[in-house]
Design an enzyme around this catalytic site. Structure first.
Site, mmCIF file in Angstrom:
data_model
loop_
_atom_site.group_PDB
_atom_site.id
_atom_site.type_symbol
_atom_site.label_atom_id
_atom_site.label_comp_id
_atom_site.label_asym_id
_atom_site.label_seq_id
_atom_site.Cartn_x
_atom_site.Cartn_y
_atom_site.Cartn_z
ATOM 1 N N HIS A 1 -101.445 -91.528 22.323
ATOM 2 C CA HIS A 1 -100.702 -92.650 22.912
ATOM 3 C C HIS A 1 -101.614 -93.720 23.521
ATOM 4 C CE1 HIS A 1 -97.360 -89.882 22.422
ATOM 5 N NE2 HIS A 1 -97.972 -89.007 23.165
ATOM 6 N N SER B 1 -102.362 -94.900 18.123
ATOM 7 C CA SER B 1 -101.385 -94.190 18.938
ATOM 8 C C SER B 1 -100.818 -93.060 18.091
ATOM 9 C CB SER B 1 -100.261 -95.143 19.345
ATOM 10 O OG SER B 1 -99.733 -94.740 20.576
ATOM 11 N N SER C 1 -95.142 -95.607 21.573
ATOM 12 C CA SER C 1 -95.798 -95.309 22.853
ATOM 13 C C SER C 1 -96.921 -96.273 23.244
ATOM 14 C CB SER C 1 -96.345 -93.876 22.832
ATOM 15 O OG SER C 1 -97.351 -93.744 21.846
ATOM 16 N N ASP D 1 -103.541 -85.784 19.301
ATOM 17 C CA ASP D 1 -102.417 -85.456 20.177
ATOM 18 C C ASP D 1 -101.199 -85.248 19.281
ATOM 19 O OD1 ASP D 1 -100.292 -85.332 21.942
ATOM 20 O OD2 ASP D 1 -100.853 -87.104 23.089
ATOM 21 N N GLU E 1 -104.615 -82.245 22.159
ATOM 22 C CA GLU E 1 -104.032 -82.518 23.473
ATOM 23 C C GLU E 1 -102.769 -81.727 23.796
ATOM 24 O OE1 GLU E 1 -105.089 -84.578 25.813
ATOM 25 O OE2 GLU E 1 -103.338 -85.174 26.985
ATOM 26 N N ASN F 1 -104.778 -78.379 25.437
ATOM 27 C CA ASN F 1 -103.481 -78.179 26.103
ATOM 28 C C ASN F 1 -103.492 -76.962 27.014
ATOM 29 O OD1 ASN F 1 -100.491 -78.807 26.306
ATOM 30 N ND2 ASN F 1 -100.415 -76.690 25.581
ATOM 31 N N LYS G 1 -104.573 -78.774 32.274
ATOM 32 C CA LYS G 1 -103.794 -79.652 31.402
ATOM 33 C C LYS G 1 -102.323 -79.234 31.451
ATOM 34 C CE LYS G 1 -102.022 -81.897 27.874
ATOM 35 N NZ LYS G 1 -100.612 -81.730 27.463
ATOM 36 N N ASP H 1 -100.219 -81.810 33.544
ATOM 37 C CA ASP H 1 -99.673 -82.921 32.751
ATOM 38 C C ASP H 1 -98.249 -82.587 32.286
ATOM 39 O OD1 ASP H 1 -99.003 -83.953 30.101
ATOM 40 O OD2 ASP H 1 -101.042 -84.669 29.830
ATOM 41 N N ASN H 2 -98.114 -81.442 31.611
ATOM 42 C CA ASN H 2 -96.814 -81.107 31.038
ATOM 43 C C ASN H 2 -95.755 -80.972 32.136
ATOM 44 O OD1 ASN H 2 -98.910 -80.614 29.233
ATOM 45 N ND2 ASN H 2 -97.796 -79.055 28.103
ATOM 46 N N CYS I 1 -94.419 -84.778 33.516
ATOM 47 C CA CYS I 1 -93.027 -84.984 33.085
ATOM 48 C C CYS I 1 -92.088 -85.078 34.287
ATOM 49 C CB CYS I 1 -92.587 -83.874 32.126
ATOM 50 S SG CYS I 1 -93.397 -84.021 30.515
ATOM 51 N N HIS J 1 -92.665 -83.413 21.700
ATOM 52 C CA HIS J 1 -93.585 -84.293 20.961
ATOM 53 C C HIS J 1 -92.948 -84.997 19.765
ATOM 54 C CE1 HIS J 1 -97.525 -85.880 20.051
ATOM 55 N NE2 HIS J 1 -97.225 -85.700 18.787
ATOM 56 N N HIS K 1 -97.055 -90.633 31.559
ATOM 57 C CA HIS K 1 -97.500 -90.038 32.821
ATOM 58 C C HIS K 1 -98.419 -90.982 33.580
ATOM 59 C CE1 HIS K 1 -95.769 -86.619 31.085
ATOM 60 N NE2 HIS K 1 -96.820 -85.858 30.882
ATOM 61 N N SER L 1 -106.006 -84.142 32.373
ATOM 62 C CA SER L 1 -105.953 -83.876 30.930
ATOM 63 C C SER L 1 -107.170 -84.449 30.223
ATOM 64 C CB SER L 1 -104.704 -84.521 30.315
ATOM 65 O OG SER L 1 -103.571 -84.141 31.029
ATOM 66 N N GLN M 1 -110.422 -83.319 27.912
ATOM 67 C CA GLN M 1 -110.698 -83.862 26.572
ATOM 68 C C GLN M 1 -112.164 -84.241 26.418
ATOM 69 O OE1 GLN M 1 -109.437 -84.137 23.694
ATOM 70 N NE2 GLN M 1 -107.220 -84.134 23.817
HETATM 71 P P1 NAI Z 1 -93.577 -74.611 26.063
HETATM 72 O O1 NAI Z 1 -93.806 -73.772 24.890
HETATM 73 O O2 NAI Z 1 -94.210 -74.279 27.373
HETATM 74 O O3 NAI Z 1 -91.999 -74.759 26.342
HETATM 75 C C1 NAI Z 1 -91.026 -74.918 25.370
HETATM 76 C C2 NAI Z 1 -89.876 -74.008 25.736
HETATM 77 O O4 NAI Z 1 -88.770 -74.270 24.880
HETATM 78 C C3 NAI Z 1 -90.219 -72.524 25.586
HETATM 79 O O5 NAI Z 1 -90.012 -71.842 26.806
HETATM 80 C C4 NAI Z 1 -89.283 -72.042 24.484
HETATM 81 O O6 NAI Z 1 -88.862 -70.716 24.680
HETATM 82 C C5 NAI Z 1 -88.127 -73.037 24.589
HETATM 83 N N1 NAI Z 1 -87.326 -73.189 23.374
HETATM 84 C C6 NAI Z 1 -87.732 -73.146 22.077
HETATM 85 N N2 NAI Z 1 -86.688 -73.337 21.253
HETATM 86 C C7 NAI Z 1 -85.602 -73.521 22.038
HETATM 87 C C8 NAI Z 1 -84.226 -73.766 21.764
HETATM 88 N N3 NAI Z 1 -83.772 -73.849 20.519
HETATM 89 N N4 NAI Z 1 -83.393 -73.910 22.818
HETATM 90 C C9 NAI Z 1 -83.840 -73.809 24.091
HETATM 91 N N5 NAI Z 1 -85.135 -73.573 24.409
HETATM 92 C C10 NAI Z 1 -86.002 -73.432 23.386
HETATM 93 O O7 NAI Z 1 -94.011 -76.087 25.633
HETATM 94 P P2 NAI Z 1 -94.263 -77.334 26.613
HETATM 95 O O8 NAI Z 1 -95.701 -77.395 26.967
HETATM 96 O O9 NAI Z 1 -93.246 -77.325 27.664
HETATM 97 O O10 NAI Z 1 -94.034 -78.540 25.596
HETATM 98 C C11 NAI Z 1 -92.760 -78.835 25.040
HETATM 99 C C12 NAI Z 1 -92.884 -80.057 24.122
HETATM 100 O O11 NAI Z 1 -93.245 -81.193 24.904
HETATM 101 C C13 NAI Z 1 -93.978 -79.933 23.068
HETATM 102 O O12 NAI Z 1 -93.541 -80.597 21.900
HETATM 103 C C14 NAI Z 1 -95.142 -80.679 23.677
HETATM 104 O O13 NAI Z 1 -96.055 -81.094 22.705
HETATM 105 C C15 NAI Z 1 -94.423 -81.801 24.369
HETATM 106 N N6 NAI Z 1 -95.100 -82.472 25.471
HETATM 107 C C16 NAI Z 1 -94.644 -83.732 25.761
HETATM 108 C C17 NAI Z 1 -95.181 -84.445 26.806
HETATM 109 C C18 NAI Z 1 -94.698 -85.812 27.090
HETATM 110 O O14 NAI Z 1 -95.327 -86.520 27.855
HETATM 111 N N7 NAI Z 1 -93.598 -86.258 26.534
HETATM 112 C C19 NAI Z 1 -96.237 -83.880 27.651
HETATM 113 C C20 NAI Z 1 -96.611 -82.526 27.298
HETATM 114 C C21 NAI Z 1 -96.048 -81.861 26.256
#
Ligand code: NAI
Length: 476
Positions: free
Chosen positions: A51, A74, A79, A137, A199, A224, A229, A233-234, A238, A344, A397, A405, A409
């Site tokens: 991003h 990006s 983003s 990322d 990332e 990650n 991180k 960050d997550n 968020c 993501h 963020h 984070s 990196q």
């Molecule tokens: P995580 O693996 O810690 O959490 C995801 C959770 O979703 C897990 O606990 C899993 O059991 C649950 N899950 C999976 N399928 C499901 C379903 N059908 N219904 C309900 N729950 C379900 O992953 P994390 O780190 O929380 O990341 C989640 C997403 O967010 C990823 O795609 C990651 O890349 C993205 N992300 C986005 C950020 C942003 O700024 N927008 C920042 C960091 C991560």
């Protein structure tokens, strides 16, 4: 210098915000000071796909200060912060008429074709040579070079089928064109790359899949899963930016509303806490019994989407999984329910299925905010077209958390670039002492005073006085 951004005249505004961000990114600035003389990234040609925000600008300029030659895109079509992109191109010492910074190929609101074109541009230096490091990322740059090489070796790019997503069709078409233009290009690229630092959770999943299937072609550091991180960050990132996205997109009062958070991982935990902090009644959906139990113990109702789809006001997907909110769910939601994804990729919400509902109508309220009207007259509001809403509708963020984070990196880039021989093809995390170092670099700014272990205490709990303080299996 070749580059493509929205408007170079935004560079001055971008530079001012970068200056403020630098103060809020003590980890990155400390790394700059530490390595100012050694320049450990001299000779590194880093292609970054992350991003293109103000915070990322500070990351890019840190890599440059450490000696790297950098090109950037990006990793999402919505983003980019155009003023940050302009400032990076112009550079700290250039002017819009005489840009002297880093080639960036990114603007807010790219089409899918433009997105992959940008990625392709950043993967090739003006003399045609490839990068020797990737900073990714979500794994799109890694995907492009891997699939490119795979299809070159196979002698053909597969023809997309009717059922393939629009994204995949555009991706395959881009690869077909690039291979026709310069056969052998991707094989050369994967050979030149010493490694990738990744990332996010979704990108890391892809890397472990490739390692498992023996298709990974260079070593990877999983940034990650540095504690500093994903547990920061997550979660805390968020916790901040989910509300920012909702407010800037809709300005709806969150207090008193029923908000559903799908997924209670790191991102879901941050989102749920933020929504509760605004006075929403938060409901969590989960598939994992451990995370479901955590949510329950944290005081949230845990149930299925089916149970609440008709009554809740706000839906946030945070799973990294596909088809979490389907078109038939959205049809059943109440009038002006808000639907957004913070994971993501945009396949958590079935946007293609929504568009296929007979008679459904899409009304643009403003860019990245759309009302979808169903034939019976009721509607829902979808943010950022189902793409990550905190970066699509707001600015992602804040700097301080991204400093954690991005310090990981930079350290990961130095590790892979300078110690390539120590990393055979595989996926690695940074050692804990470096994780602790990243945290340490952020304590002073918050006025944190650490307690120092005595020698006797350290011996008693079996650690060194200087750390690491926890075994690798500790979960925080
Ligand atoms: P995580 O693996 O810690 O959490 C995801 C959770 O979703 C897990 O606990 C899993 O059991 C649950 N899950 C999976 N399928 C499901 C379903 N059908 N219904 C309900 N729950 C379900 O992953 P994390 O780190 O929380 O990341 C989640 C997403 O967010 C990823 O795609 C990651 O890349 C993205 N992300 C986005 C950020 C942003 O700024 N927008 C920042 C960091 C991560």
């Amino acid at each position: 210098m070749d580059f493509k951004v929205a408007d170079l005249s935004l560079a001055e505004f971008g530079r001012k915000e970068i200056r403020l961000a630098e103060h809020e990114m003590p980890g990155l600035m400390a790394v700059r000071r530490e390595y100012a003389a050694a320049k450990p990234l001299r000779g590194a040609k880093i292609m970054g796909s992350l991003h293109m925000t103000v915070q990322t600008a500070v990351l890019i300029e840190t890599l440059v200060e450490l000696g790297a030659d950098v090109r950037w895109v990006s990793c999402n079509i919505f983003s980019t912060q155009d003023h940050a992109a302009a400032a990076v191109v112009v550079g700290p010492n250039g002017t819009p008429d005489n840009p002297q910074g880093v080639p960036v190929f990114a603007w807010k609101g790219e089409t899918l074709e433009e997105y992959w074109w940008c990625t392709e541009q950043a993967l090739s230096w003006p003399d045609g040579s490839p990068p020797n490091m990737l900073l990714d990322d979500g794994g799109d740059a890694t995907l492009m070079v891997h699939k490119g090489a795979e299809y070159e070796e196979a002698g053909a790019v597969p023809t997309p089928s009717e059922d393939d997503s629009e994204e995949w069709k555009v991706f395959l078409n881009t690869l077909r064109r690039t291979i026709a233009e310069r056969p052998g290009r991707w094989a050369e690229t994967v050979k030149a790359i010493k490694g990738v630092t990744e990332e996010t959770t979704t990108g890391v999943h892809r890397l472990y899949e490739m390692a498992k299937n023996n298709t990974l072609r260079f070593p990877a550091i999983n940034v990650n899963d540095s504690v500093t991180k994903s547990k920061f960050d997550n979660k805390y990132g968020c916790r901040h930016s989910v509300i920012d996205g909702l407010n800037r997109a809709t300005d709806v009062l969150i207090g008193g509303k029923v908000a559903v958070v799908c997924g209670y991982g790191d991102v879901g935990k941050g989102c749920a806490e933020a929504l509760r902090g605004q006075g929403a009644r938060v409901i969590v959906t989960e598939i994992d019994p451990i995370c479901a139990l955590q949510a329950a113990m944290d005081g949230y109702q845990v149930t299925t989407l089916e149970d609440v789809v008709e009554t809740a006001d706000i839906f946030i997907t945070a799973t990294g999984n596909r088809d979490v909110i389907r078109a038939d769910h959205m049809e059943r939601m109440k009038h002006q329910a808000i639907v957004a994804n913070i994971g993501h990729f945009d396949n958590e919400i079935d946007m293609a299925g929504l568009a296929r509902i007979p008679g459904v109508e899409k009304v643009e309220i403003k860019p990245q905010v759309h009302e979808w009207r169903f034939p019976d007259g009721h509607s829902i509001i979808v943010l950022a077209e189902g793409r990550l809403m905190n970066l699509g509708c707001a600015t992602g963020h804040p700097s301080f958390v991204m400093s954690n984070s991005f310090t990981n990196q930079v350290i990961a880039q130095i590790e892979l670039f300078t110690k390539t021989d120590q990393y055979p093809v595989g996926v690695y995390t940074l050692p804990k002492h470096l994780d602790e170092k990243v945290a340490r670099l952020h304590l002073d700014a918050l006025g944190v005073k650490l307690t120092k272990l005595t020698k006797e205490q350290a011996e008693y709990i079996g650690v060194d006085v200087e750390g690491p303080y926890k075994p690798d299996h500790y979960r925080y």
